[in-house]
Motif scaffolding. Structure first.
Motif, PDB file in Angstrom:
ATOM      1  N   MET A 161     -10.743   3.352   5.457  1.00 43.92           N
ATOM      2  CA  MET A 161      -9.790   3.668   6.523  1.00 43.92           C
ATOM      3  C   MET A 161     -10.531   4.451   7.591  1.00 43.92           C
ATOM      4  O   MET A 161     -11.236   5.412   7.279  1.00 43.92           O
ATOM      5  CB  MET A 161      -8.615   4.503   5.982  1.00 43.92           C
ATOM      6  CG  MET A 161      -7.612   4.925   7.069  1.00 43.92           C
ATOM      7  SD  MET A 161      -6.312   6.006   6.416  1.00 43.92           S
ATOM      8  CE  MET A 161      -5.323   4.810   5.494  1.00 43.92           C
ATOM      9  N   LYS A 173     -11.524   7.299   2.851  1.00 41.13           N
ATOM     10  CA  LYS A 173     -11.062   7.729   4.170  1.00 41.13           C
ATOM     11  C   LYS A 173     -11.540   9.163   4.430  1.00 41.13           C
ATOM     12  O   LYS A 173     -11.872   9.871   3.465  1.00 41.13           O
ATOM     13  CB  LYS A 173      -9.541   7.629   4.259  1.00 41.13           C
ATOM     14  CG  LYS A 173      -8.779   8.596   3.324  1.00 41.13           C
ATOM     15  CD  LYS A 173      -7.291   8.418   3.455  1.00 41.13           C
ATOM     16  CE  LYS A 173      -6.570   9.536   2.704  1.00 41.13           C
ATOM     17  NZ  LYS A 173      -5.109   9.371   2.723  1.00 41.13           N
ATOM     18  N   HIS A 174     -11.633   9.543   5.713  1.00 39.50           N
ATOM     19  CA  HIS A 174     -11.369   8.835   6.967  1.00 39.50           C
ATOM     20  C   HIS A 174     -12.715   8.665   7.641  1.00 39.50           C
ATOM     21  O   HIS A 174     -13.407   9.652   7.868  1.00 39.50           O
ATOM     22  CB  HIS A 174     -10.431   9.622   7.858  1.00 39.50           C
ATOM     23  CG  HIS A 174      -9.135  10.022   7.183  1.00 39.50           C
ATOM     24  ND1 HIS A 174      -9.019  11.132   6.369  1.00 39.50           N
ATOM     25  CD2 HIS A 174      -7.905   9.451   7.202  1.00 39.50           C
ATOM     26  CE1 HIS A 174      -7.768  11.243   5.926  1.00 39.50           C
ATOM     27  NE2 HIS A 174      -7.063  10.227   6.425  1.00 39.50           N
ATOM     28  N   ASP A 184       0.470   5.888  -0.222  1.00 38.88           N
ATOM     29  CA  ASP A 184      -0.346   7.100  -0.356  1.00 38.88           C
ATOM     30  C   ASP A 184      -0.136   7.712  -1.735  1.00 38.88           C
ATOM     31  O   ASP A 184       0.744   8.562  -1.926  1.00 38.88           O
ATOM     32  CB  ASP A 184       0.027   8.121   0.720  1.00 38.88           C
ATOM     33  CG  ASP A 184      -0.542   7.775   2.084  1.00 38.88           C
ATOM     34  OD1 ASP A 184      -1.772   7.833   2.228  1.00 38.88           O
ATOM     35  OD2 ASP A 184       0.242   7.431   2.996  1.00 38.88           O
ATOM     36  N   THR A 207     -11.592  -0.808   0.116  1.00 36.58           N
ATOM     37  CA  THR A 207     -11.279  -0.679   1.534  1.00 36.58           C
ATOM     38  C   THR A 207     -11.766   0.655   2.081  1.00 36.58           C
ATOM     39  O   THR A 207     -11.967   1.619   1.334  1.00 36.58           O
ATOM     40  CB  THR A 207      -9.759  -0.798   1.804  1.00 36.58           C
ATOM     41  OG1 THR A 207      -9.090   0.332   1.251  1.00 36.58           O
ATOM     42  CG2 THR A 207      -9.190  -2.073   1.215  1.00 36.58           C
ATOM     43  N   ASP A 265      -6.065   4.040  10.527  1.00 39.31           N
ATOM     44  CA  ASP A 265      -5.076   5.023  10.107  1.00 39.31           C
ATOM     45  C   ASP A 265      -3.808   4.788  10.929  1.00 39.31           C
ATOM     46  O   ASP A 265      -3.801   4.044  11.904  1.00 39.31           O
ATOM     47  CB  ASP A 265      -5.607   6.445  10.284  1.00 39.31           C
ATOM     48  CG  ASP A 265      -4.981   7.405   9.285  1.00 39.31           C
ATOM     49  OD1 ASP A 265      -3.881   7.106   8.774  1.00 39.31           O
ATOM     50  OD2 ASP A 265      -5.580   8.454   9.010  1.00 39.31           O
ATOM     51  N   THR A 305      -9.162   3.416  -1.294  1.00 36.96           N
ATOM     52  CA  THR A 305      -9.542   3.478   0.117  1.00 36.96           C
ATOM     53  C   THR A 305     -10.376   4.724   0.346  1.00 36.96           C
ATOM     54  O   THR A 305      -9.913   5.842   0.084  1.00 36.96           O
ATOM     55  CB  THR A 305      -8.297   3.552   1.022  1.00 36.96           C
ATOM     56  OG1 THR A 305      -7.426   2.474   0.730  1.00 36.96           O
ATOM     57  CG2 THR A 305      -8.694   3.524   2.484  1.00 36.96           C
ATOM     58  N   GLY A 333       0.820  -1.208   0.000  1.00 35.77           N
ATOM     59  CA  GLY A 333       0.000   0.000   0.000  1.00 35.77           C
ATOM     60  C   GLY A 333       0.853   1.256   0.000  1.00 35.77           C
ATOM     61  O   GLY A 333       1.996   1.251   0.494  1.00 35.77           O
ATOM     62  N   TRP A 389      -2.360  -0.918  -3.787  1.00 35.04           N
ATOM     63  CA  TRP A 389      -3.387  -0.321  -2.931  1.00 35.04           C
ATOM     64  C   TRP A 389      -3.000   1.114  -2.611  1.00 35.04           C
ATOM     65  O   TRP A 389      -1.893   1.380  -2.158  1.00 35.04           O
ATOM     66  CB  TRP A 389      -3.452  -1.171  -1.671  1.00 35.04           C
ATOM     67  CG  TRP A 389      -4.404  -0.806  -0.591  1.00 35.04           C
ATOM     68  CD1 TRP A 389      -5.500  -0.013  -0.657  1.00 35.04           C
ATOM     69  CD2 TRP A 389      -4.333  -1.277   0.764  1.00 35.04           C
ATOM     70  NE1 TRP A 389      -6.117   0.052   0.560  1.00 35.04           N
ATOM     71  CE2 TRP A 389      -5.429  -0.725   1.450  1.00 35.04           C
ATOM     72  CE3 TRP A 389      -3.461  -2.113   1.452  1.00 35.04           C
ATOM     73  CZ2 TRP A 389      -5.660  -0.971   2.812  1.00 35.04           C
ATOM     74  CZ3 TRP A 389      -3.684  -2.371   2.792  1.00 35.04           C
ATOM     75  CH2 TRP A 389      -4.776  -1.807   3.454  1.00 35.04           C
ATOM     76  N   THR A 390      -3.900   2.056  -2.874  1.00 36.88           N
ATOM     77  CA  THR A 390      -3.666   3.441  -2.493  1.00 36.88           C
ATOM     78  C   THR A 390      -4.593   3.842  -1.364  1.00 36.88           C
ATOM     79  O   THR A 390      -5.736   3.385  -1.286  1.00 36.88           O
ATOM     80  CB  THR A 390      -3.872   4.394  -3.681  1.00 36.88           C
ATOM     81  OG1 THR A 390      -3.692   5.747  -3.227  1.00 36.88           O
ATOM     82  CG2 THR A 390      -5.268   4.286  -4.268  1.00 36.88           C
ATOM     83  N   PHE A 391      -4.107   4.721  -0.512  1.00 33.54           N
ATOM     84  CA  PHE A 391      -4.924   5.244   0.584  1.00 33.54           C
ATOM     85  C   PHE A 391      -5.588   6.539   0.119  1.00 33.54           C
ATOM     86  O   PHE A 391      -5.341   7.625   0.657  1.00 33.54           O
ATOM     87  CB  PHE A 391      -4.061   5.440   1.824  1.00 33.54           C
ATOM     88  CG  PHE A 391      -3.358   4.177   2.238  1.00 33.54           C
ATOM     89  CD1 PHE A 391      -4.081   3.036   2.558  1.00 33.54           C
ATOM     90  CD2 PHE A 391      -1.983   4.108   2.270  1.00 33.54           C
ATOM     91  CE1 PHE A 391      -3.435   1.855   2.915  1.00 33.54           C
ATOM     92  CE2 PHE A 391      -1.327   2.937   2.625  1.00 33.54           C
ATOM     93  CZ  PHE A 391      -2.062   1.809   2.945  1.00 33.54           C
TER      94      PHE A 391
END
Length: 743
Positions: free
Chosen positions: A249, A205-206, A108, A247, A284, A203, A106, A150-152
């Motif tokens: 987060m 988020k948050h 960012d 996903t 996180d 992902t 993963g 996988w990117t956040f």
């Protein structure tokens, strides 16, 4: 015709059956693997560590321990490891484990991998969902070629306080716009299905409420009603889930006293319950451990128990699960069903990515080299950057600039910036390959134009020693361009600012230029809305460029010289002063509204400032003009299961081609819960040639008129509604009233 229809139906059914069979096959493989796993191996799949821990170098105990844990199957995912060669090397360690379960890598990848696009808030200003999806698709193509799975991203938090630095990472203040952009970014990152070689898992988020941190201070507590949560902050997450995001987060903050990482209402009841989310939730960075600091957990084992029970599946960097979870299960403190559910979710994504069939399929050096050198990516970055820049002001036709000007002075702390063009969260860029604004002006200007440059001061601008040289250049120039704003590291995570004015004495540089009779064209680069009242009042032209990315310098020049007609609109309200924050267009009517002319004192207003913003949500000018007219409705009455079509004619009434973002707003003046005075319900970006016109349509149905009532039930109530169409939230051109009849 019937035969063709039957054939299409048969094909569709066959494809659905294949998809169902494939999913059933994944489920069977997951269950078969799960039955073979020991408790320690299961816990290992829920443990994520950073590749930065490898940086201590060969021979240190820390490196040997991490490598041993990977070989022993005690780590399920690594972050901050990239590059086809390095991900292949680390993946090979995982394949030495007893069950050969591959790692997830993963990273960012927030607004580009090697090709850097505008910061997400800037991209949101384009209101162009296709362009936003395209930038995420290019980021995924480059990242996946470098072995990243996988990117956040995307961050889908609604942000209404520009003091909060992470507004740069989101889509702004509006729930509807934010929801549409959330879905577009998910589609861009993930493609049509997980497992494509040019896609990565996204992902959302948050989760949830992070953007409402008190006082705009990052990581701070969040306190809001459930109604506000459902109405404003949850819809973009629901949109991401509906778009198939892999996903979620969770967030650092407490929500009404409960840390989001340990919040079962968010993760179990809403996300995995009501919404039926089948992916997995990652904490996180360190947020499981931080529940101890919050005062919600006694110690690390207690935090691990509360997080896994609440629905947080993977522990990022706390090592809480790795150190405690197996013993918590053995002691009976944690039911193994929670561990099995989390592991099942993680393994499913690894199977869907195809990693069990080929663990190295994303780690291809040849594909990496080709993807990172693709010239189409930089061309897209330049186009999307130009489309994201908002023309805030243009009095007297100060822009576009003439290419045959005799001399142009480009002045300011960001005039020759490169790294600052990119903004925060950069992965693999090389600022040396970028053109600064000065470089780009020299390229765009005519061969007879003399272009001079002076910084005046650095971005912090603590002194005025450089002002004299800048003023001398300005005196000798026919045109002055002033580039001011934030450096790349003044916005983003942990970059909250108590004062969001132009940094240091930058505003004084503008005043000094005005004082010598040189009113500059002002370019502002930033990751958030800034306050710049002297510039807003005194400048003839202001272009808000955000942090525009790898091709930012060229893109700014494209707009300044008219090669691109600006079309962007603000996704966040710009305040006049700090006292107005938080401020947004979705105000609620009070019992003593500002426009109540019957009483000029006892009203909801300031005594030292207007209530109105400096620049409203949706504001943005063009080098042409657009006329709105001929509003018509298919009906003014609608039954609960009916629909109404709103149509009007949009005309390019100016002299150059351009694009207008038409905005459709709604007001429900009387309801069981007080509604905002205006809510965005639709928008379209329409390009027209001079004199060209087009019929624009919006459909109104029951869902358009619905809201969460006091019991958090979604529905519409009979009554009258006001429909509004305009160029901005404060520039409504057409209005009409309709009635929703009762059941």
């Amino acid at each position: 015709m019937e035969k063709k229809r039957f054939t299409r139906t048969a094909i569709a059914c066959a494809l659905m059956a294949l998809a169902g069979a494939a999913q059933a096959d994944v489920s069977q493989r997951v269950e078969a693997l799960l039955r073979q796993m020991t408790l320690d191996e299961k816990v290992g799949q829920l443990n994520q560590l950073s590749g930065k821990d490898f940086s201590t170098g060969p021979g240190s105990g820390k490196v040997r321990d991490i490598e041993r844990d990977i070989r022993d199957g005690r780590i399920g995912s690594m972050l901050n490891i990239r590059g086809a060669a390095e991900t292949r090397r680390v993946q090979a360690l995982a394949l030495q484990s007893r069950l050969h379960i591959p790692l997830l890598f993963g990273l960012d990848v927030i607004h580009g991998y090697r090709t850097v696009f505008p910061v997400p808030l800037g991209e949101a200003a384009s209101w162009d969902l296709d362009a936003i999806e395209e930038s995420a698709r290019i980021a995924a193509r480059e990242a996946s070629a470098a072995g990243v799975h996988w990117t956040f991203a995307p961050m889908v938090d609604i942000g209404r306080d520009p003091r909060w630095g992470r507004v740069m990472e989101g889509a702004g203040e509006d729930t509807y716009l934010g929801s549409r952009i959330a879905a577009a970014r998910v589609r861009g990152f993930q493609g049509t299905k997980l497992g494509g070689l040019e896609s990565v898992m996204a992902t959302a988020k948050h989760f949830a409420g992070y953007g409402a941190a008190l006082a705009g201070r990052d990581y701070n507590a969040v306190d809001m009603s459930e109604h506000q949560l459902y109405e404003t902050y949850l819809p973009p997450f629901k949109a991401a889930a509906d778009a198939g995001v892999a996903t979620f987060m969770n967030s650092f903050n407490t929500l009404n006293g409960i840390p989001a990482t340990g919040n079962a209402m968010l993760q179990r009841d809403i996300l995995k319950g009501r919404w039926g989310f089948k992916g997995f939730v990652v904490s996180d960075w360190g947020s499981v451990r931080e529940m101890v600091v919050h005062g919600y957990a006694n110690d690390l084992p207690d935090a691990a128990a509360k997080a896994i029970t609440a629905g947080s599946d993977m522990d990022m960097e706390s090592s809480a699960y790795a150190s405690s979870l197996a013993n918590l299960v053995r002691s009976g403190r944690v039911d193994v069903k929670f561990v099995d559910d989390a592991v099942r979710r993680v393994l499913t994504k690894k199977f869907e990515l195809g990693l069990f069939d080929d663990p190295y399929r994303f780690s291809d050096p040849a594909r990496e080299k080709a993807a990172l050198a693709d010239p189409r990516h930089r061309a897209a970055a330049r186009r999307i950057a130009a489309e994201s820049m908002v023309l805030l002001k243009n009095d007297g036709g100060a822009l576009p600039l003439r290419k045959d000007a005799r001399s142009i002075a480009v002045i300011g702390p960001l005039a020759d910036a490169r790294r600052d063009l990119e903004g925060g969260w950069i992965v693999d860029s090389n600022a040396a390959t970028m053109a600064s604004l000065v470089d780009a002006v020299r390229t765009h200007a005519g061969p007879g134009t003399r272009v001079a440059y002076a910084a005046g001061c650095d971005v912090a601008c603590r002194g005025t020693d450089g002002f004299a040289a800048a003023l001398d250049l300005a005196r000798a120039a026919d045109v002055v361009v002033l580039a001011v704003g934030e450096s790349w590291d003044m916005s983003g995570e942990a970059k909250s600012r108590a004062d969001i004015g132009l940094p240091g004495r930058q505003a004084e540089l503008f005043d000094a230029l005005k004082a010598i009779g040189k009113t500059p064209v002002v370019v502002i680069m930033a990751g958030r809305p800034l306050i710049f009242e002297n510039v807003a009042q005194g400048a003839n032209a202001i272009l808000y460029a955000w942090h525009p990315g790898s091709e930012g310098g060229n893109a700014i020049a494209d707009v300044l010289f008219g090669d691109v007609n600006p079309s962007a609109k603000l996704p966040m309200t710009f305040p006049r002063n700090m006292g107005q924050i938080p401020i947004g267009y979705q105000q609620y009517q009070t019992g003593r509204p500002v426009l109540d002319n019957g009483n000029s004192v006892y009203r909801s207003a300031y005594i030292d400032s207007p209530n109105t913003p400096r620049y409203a949500f949706g504001h943005g000018l063009s080098y042409t003009t657009f006329a709105y007219g001929d509003l018509r409705l298919s009906s003014t009455r609608m039954t609960p299961d009916g629909k109404i079509t709103l149509q009007f004619t949009l005309t390019n009434s100016g002299r150059v081609a351009g694009a207008e973002v038409v905005q459709f707003y709604l007001r429900d003046p009387v309801a069981s819960v007080v509604r905002p005075v205006k809510e965005l319900k639709g928008f379209q970006r329409i390009a027209l040639k001079p004199g060209e016109h087009r019929t624009v349509s919006f459909t109104v149905d029951r869902d358009t008129l619905s809201f969460f009532d006091r019991k958090l039930a979604w529905g519409a109530e009979p009554g009258t509604f006001e429909l509004m169409v305009g160029s901005a939230s404060d520039d409504i051109r057409l209005r009409q009233t309709i009635e929703l009849t009762g059941p």
